[in-house]
Design an enzyme around this catalytic site. Sequence first.
Site, PDB file in Angstrom:
ATOM      1  N   ARG A 172     -28.274 -43.422   8.649  1.00  0.00           N
ATOM      2  CA  ARG A 172     -29.358 -42.851   8.909  1.00  0.00           C
ATOM      3  C   ARG A 172     -30.357 -43.952   8.922  1.00  0.00           C
ATOM      4  NH1 ARG A 172     -26.880 -38.971   9.903  1.00  0.00           N
ATOM      5  NH2 ARG A 172     -27.292 -36.668   9.639  1.00  0.00           N
ATOM      6  N   SER A 249     -32.021 -31.922   9.294  1.00  0.00           N
ATOM      7  CA  SER A 249     -31.956 -32.156   7.791  1.00  0.00           C
ATOM      8  C   SER A 249     -33.206 -32.823   7.201  1.00  0.00           C
ATOM      9  CB  SER A 249     -30.875 -33.369   7.596  1.00  0.00           C
ATOM     10  OG  SER A 249     -29.555 -32.750   8.203  1.00  0.00           O
ATOM     11  N   GLU A 347     -36.038 -37.163   4.768  1.00  0.00           N
ATOM     12  CA  GLU A 347     -35.125 -37.977   6.152  1.00  0.00           C
ATOM     13  C   GLU A 347     -36.179 -38.279   7.264  1.00  0.00           C
ATOM     14  OE1 GLU A 347     -33.274 -38.944   9.118  1.00  0.00           O
ATOM     15  OE2 GLU A 347     -33.343 -36.803   9.190  1.00  0.00           O
TER      16      GLU A 347
END
Length: 355
Positions: A172, A249, A347
Amino acid sequence: MTDTTKILTHYDLSHANTMALSCVARHAMILDSDQRLADDLAVALAFAKNANLPIFVLSGGSNVILPSTLNALVLLPKTTGTQLISQTEQSVTLQVACGENWHQFIQTCLNQGYYGLENLALIPGLVGACPVQNIGAYGVQVSDFIDKVIAYDLQTGQACTFDNTACDFGYRHSFFKDNPNRYLISHVVFRLQKAPNILTNYGDLADVSGKIASKNGRTTPTPMDVFDAVVQIRQSKLPDPAVLANCGSFFQNPIIPIKQFHELKAKFSDLPSYLVNDDFIKLPAGWLIDKAGLKGKGIFPILTHEKQALVLTNHHPRHASQHDIKTTQDFIINAVKTMFGVSLVREPVWLDEHI
Ligand code: EPU
């Protein structure tokens, strides 16, 4: 004199972010022509400099938490088109414009016999954003298939090309995530395979894709079966942003030292984990939130999803604000920290009114 007719004022972004937060940008510009992109950007850069405004690139809006007012010039890339750059017997290289829809692009590739991206089906958003957070799902990361990223440097207006190494991809993570508001990604160059390489060792993907294959009269799944299986699994637990506002997410899966993991495992024997290396282990944030009793909970109107606690959902679309998100976010972070001693990290990208 600079032609500023494409610069829009007080532009409503509440429909341009999948979390459906109410947000008005001071200015915006829709970039809808690949041919005119360099010229449009030159106008945008000059305008922003003159108005002393920062520039922000908003792609599909599926991984961003926007403030109520955004004191910036927002660029909305919408250019489309896919170009075949080269091919060998084994692989194909495609240059794809940033405004292409990610899921539809994967579907087109599969129809043409270009494989590799099938595990990344149904991730919302546009092609241009996929390298930024190095989107990943079901054991595959997009960085495995990115050859180059072509971008404009918004400080200089110059076009520049990053090969895979220069993108500095991680979980990520990428160079672009480390340098926010600096680049507009205009194209992503993918190298895809002509021979299938089925990767189904994540979760129940082998089981679901196997069932789809046998229903289709096959003994082993094809990439299209895997694609269908990923769609089925995602639809069964992740909310469709068109129906229930969310941005996927909300927390990263935390990576903790092995020693801390063993201490936790002694207390919570059912704690799932993924080995990162000899020293670190990754935990599913969704499990931690669920175990803390917060599945389907939060502080209204921002609640975790009933089928996947890692996803925050907005139950008052186009009215809820960034402040509401922060309230539920902090509530969850505190609860997980108290119960497990693990710090969750957000995130999606968080934008302040003044960038
Ligand atoms: N779990 C629970 N309760 C929950 C949610 C999850 O017990 O409410 C457990 C699951 O049973 C499983 C584990 O947690 O044992 C992991 O859950 P899952 O397989 O659903 O994946 P995840 O770790 O929660 C990650 C990505 C997703 C991606 C899936 C599938 C991150 C932060 N998230 O989620 O990505 O789709 O794996 O590969 O890495 C996204 O980035 O927006 C996203 C959806």
